[in-house]
Design a protein around this motif. Sequence first.
Motif, PDB file in Angstrom:
ATOM      1  N   GLN A 105       0.858  -1.178   0.000  1.00 53.03           N
ATOM      2  CA  GLN A 105       0.000   0.000   0.000  1.00 53.03           C
ATOM      3  C   GLN A 105       0.895   1.229   0.000  1.00 53.03           C
ATOM      4  O   GLN A 105       1.990   1.217   0.564  1.00 53.03           O
ATOM      5  CB  GLN A 105      -0.887   0.031   1.236  1.00 53.03           C
ATOM      6  CG  GLN A 105      -2.007  -0.961   1.207  1.00 53.03           C
ATOM      7  CD  GLN A 105      -2.951  -0.741   2.388  1.00 53.03           C
ATOM      8  OE1 GLN A 105      -2.644  -0.016   3.334  1.00 53.03           O
ATOM      9  NE2 GLN A 105      -4.096  -1.378   2.325  1.00 53.03           N
ATOM     10  N   HIS A 123       1.059   5.431   0.819  1.00 47.49           N
ATOM     11  CA  HIS A 123       0.453   6.614   1.422  1.00 47.49           C
ATOM     12  C   HIS A 123       1.487   7.738   1.411  1.00 47.49           C
ATOM     13  O   HIS A 123       2.663   7.496   1.678  1.00 47.49           O
ATOM     14  CB  HIS A 123       0.054   6.353   2.885  1.00 47.49           C
ATOM     15  CG  HIS A 123      -0.908   5.231   3.057  1.00 47.49           C
ATOM     16  ND1 HIS A 123      -2.250   5.347   2.800  1.00 47.49           N
ATOM     17  CD2 HIS A 123      -0.720   3.945   3.457  1.00 47.49           C
ATOM     18  CE1 HIS A 123      -2.841   4.192   3.037  1.00 47.49           C
ATOM     19  NE2 HIS A 123      -1.926   3.323   3.427  1.00 47.49           N
ATOM     20  N   THR A 124       1.027   8.942   1.143  1.00 52.69           N
ATOM     21  CA  THR A 124       1.926  10.087   1.300  1.00 52.69           C
ATOM     22  C   THR A 124       2.078  10.358   2.794  1.00 52.69           C
ATOM     23  O   THR A 124       1.227   9.926   3.595  1.00 52.69           O
ATOM     24  CB  THR A 124       1.359  11.345   0.609  1.00 52.69           C
ATOM     25  OG1 THR A 124       0.159  11.728   1.278  1.00 52.69           O
ATOM     26  CG2 THR A 124       1.098  11.105  -0.882  1.00 52.69           C
ATOM     27  N   GLU A 182       1.473  13.037   4.339  1.00 53.20           N
ATOM     28  CA  GLU A 182       0.308  13.807   4.773  1.00 53.20           C
ATOM     29  C   GLU A 182      -0.898  12.900   5.013  1.00 53.20           C
ATOM     30  O   GLU A 182      -1.650  13.088   5.972  1.00 53.20           O
ATOM     31  CB  GLU A 182      -0.046  14.891   3.736  1.00 53.20           C
ATOM     32  CG  GLU A 182       0.997  15.982   3.597  1.00 53.20           C
ATOM     33  CD  GLU A 182       2.206  15.586   2.734  1.00 53.20           C
ATOM     34  OE1 GLU A 182       3.161  16.370   2.686  1.00 53.20           O
ATOM     35  OE2 GLU A 182       2.189  14.499   2.120  1.00 53.20           O
ATOM     36  N   GLU A 183      -1.066  11.907   4.135  1.00 58.94           N
ATOM     37  CA  GLU A 183      -2.165  10.960   4.309  1.00 58.94           C
ATOM     38  C   GLU A 183      -1.958  10.133   5.581  1.00 58.94           C
ATOM     39  O   GLU A 183      -2.881   9.964   6.379  1.00 58.94           O
ATOM     40  CB  GLU A 183      -2.251   9.994   3.109  1.00 58.94           C
ATOM     41  CG  GLU A 183      -2.665  10.619   1.802  1.00 58.94           C
ATOM     42  CD  GLU A 183      -2.421   9.688   0.607  1.00 58.94           C
ATOM     43  OE1 GLU A 183      -2.552  10.180  -0.514  1.00 58.94           O
ATOM     44  OE2 GLU A 183      -2.086   8.499   0.795  1.00 58.94           O
ATOM     45  N   TYR A 184      -0.753   9.661   5.754  1.00 60.02           N
ATOM     46  CA  TYR A 184      -0.465   8.729   6.840  1.00 60.02           C
ATOM     47  C   TYR A 184      -0.456   9.422   8.204  1.00 60.02           C
ATOM     48  O   TYR A 184      -1.060   8.940   9.154  1.00 60.02           O
ATOM     49  CB  TYR A 184       0.878   8.033   6.582  1.00 60.02           C
ATOM     50  CG  TYR A 184       1.126   6.877   7.513  1.00 60.02           C
ATOM     51  CD1 TYR A 184       0.523   5.642   7.287  1.00 60.02           C
ATOM     52  CD2 TYR A 184       1.935   7.024   8.626  1.00 60.02           C
ATOM     53  CE1 TYR A 184       0.741   4.581   8.144  1.00 60.02           C
ATOM     54  CE2 TYR A 184       2.164   5.959   9.490  1.00 60.02           C
ATOM     55  CZ  TYR A 184       1.567   4.743   9.247  1.00 60.02           C
ATOM     56  OH  TYR A 184       1.774   3.685  10.099  1.00 60.02           O
ATOM     57  N   GLY A 209      -3.741  12.468   8.290  1.00 62.79           N
ATOM     58  CA  GLY A 209      -5.109  12.043   8.008  1.00 62.79           C
ATOM     59  C   GLY A 209      -5.722  12.705   6.781  1.00 62.79           C
ATOM     60  O   GLY A 209      -6.941  12.700   6.631  1.00 62.79           O
ATOM     61  N   TRP A 210      -4.896  13.284   5.921  1.00 60.86           N
ATOM     62  CA  TRP A 210      -5.441  13.901   4.708  1.00 60.86           C
ATOM     63  C   TRP A 210      -6.051  12.827   3.815  1.00 60.86           C
ATOM     64  O   TRP A 210      -5.706  11.644   3.895  1.00 60.86           O
ATOM     65  CB  TRP A 210      -4.349  14.626   3.932  1.00 60.86           C
ATOM     66  CG  TRP A 210      -3.830  15.878   4.598  1.00 60.86           C
ATOM     67  CD1 TRP A 210      -4.035  16.299   5.876  1.00 60.86           C
ATOM     68  CD2 TRP A 210      -2.980  16.846   3.995  1.00 60.86           C
ATOM     69  NE1 TRP A 210      -3.388  17.458   6.118  1.00 60.86           N
ATOM     70  CE2 TRP A 210      -2.715  17.836   4.971  1.00 60.86           C
ATOM     71  CE3 TRP A 210      -2.414  16.998   2.745  1.00 60.86           C
ATOM     72  CZ2 TRP A 210      -1.932  18.949   4.717  1.00 60.86           C
ATOM     73  CZ3 TRP A 210      -1.628  18.096   2.492  1.00 60.86           C
ATOM     74  CH2 TRP A 210      -1.398  19.063   3.468  1.00 60.86           C
ATOM     75  N   LYS A 211      -6.954  13.282   2.930  1.00 57.75           N
ATOM     76  CA  LYS A 211      -7.547  12.330   1.986  1.00 57.75           C
ATOM     77  C   LYS A 211      -6.491  11.883   0.975  1.00 57.75           C
ATOM     78  O   LYS A 211      -5.450  12.533   0.802  1.00 57.75           O
ATOM     79  CB  LYS A 211      -8.768  12.927   1.294  1.00 57.75           C
ATOM     80  CG  LYS A 211      -8.473  14.084   0.376  1.00 57.75           C
ATOM     81  CD  LYS A 211      -9.751  14.588  -0.272  1.00 57.75           C
ATOM     82  CE  LYS A 211      -9.387  15.709  -1.236  1.00 57.75           C
ATOM     83  NZ  LYS A 211     -10.499  16.151  -2.010  1.00 57.75           N
ATOM     84  N   VAL A 212      -6.770  10.788   0.294  1.00 58.25           N
ATOM     85  CA  VAL A 212      -5.831  10.208  -0.660  1.00 58.25           C
ATOM     86  C   VAL A 212      -5.538  11.218  -1.767  1.00 58.25           C
ATOM     87  O   VAL A 212      -6.448  11.802  -2.362  1.00 58.25           O
ATOM     88  CB  VAL A 212      -6.400   8.901  -1.264  1.00 58.25           C
ATOM     89  CG1 VAL A 212      -5.497   8.354  -2.349  1.00 58.25           C
ATOM     90  CG2 VAL A 212      -6.623   7.876  -0.166  1.00 58.25           C
ATOM     91  N   ALA A 213      -4.247  11.418  -2.000  1.00 59.00           N
ATOM     92  CA  ALA A 213      -3.810  12.363  -3.036  1.00 59.00           C
ATOM     93  C   ALA A 213      -4.074  11.772  -4.418  1.00 59.00           C
ATOM     94  O   ALA A 213      -3.864  10.573  -4.625  1.00 59.00           O
ATOM     95  CB  ALA A 213      -2.330  12.668  -2.865  1.00 59.00           C
TER      96      ALA A 213
END
Length: 175
Positions: A10, A12-13, A15-17, A20-24
């Motif tokens: 998987q 994740h950026t 920021e996502e990880y 908690g930002w949404k998927v880029a």
Amino acid sequence: MQFALNIGLQFHTPEEYFLGWKVAPFCLPAFDPRECTSTGRLYDPPSASLTSSRPEVIVAVGFPASGKSTFFQTHMIPKGYLQVSRDELGSWQNCVSKCREALRKGQSVVIDNTNPDPESRKRYVDVANAEGVPCRCFNFSLSLDQAKHNNRFREMVPSDVKHAKVNDMVFHSYK
């Protein structure tokens, strides 16, 4: 992201990880090597003979990194064909001379250049006609994206075949 995809992880950026930002949003390249198969035909029509017992000239046409050299090294050189390449000889004039010299010795020749236009191909057709031998064209048909992928791959993987470095300007100028 492509590395993670290639090894089945998987991605994740940060920021996502961590935030908690949404998927880029991300767009994969147009060419996906996972969709390539080795079950397709090597050449068309399948009833054609790949090599000839009589001298001939084969002129390659195709993007840089379209598999011309690999194809010739695998299928033609072992059958006695001489590979003539501008990468090795430096100019089309030297390639024409080498082609003529080989034909006069009774040897078949493959012209391992991109040969993108009628003028570049005509040089070898004229030599073949002058020496009284047939001339065929092998068109290596693949997308620009696949050729760029192949180019990047051969930059990363050691090989016995010497290739000139190819940049985007060369690809687009061929296109």
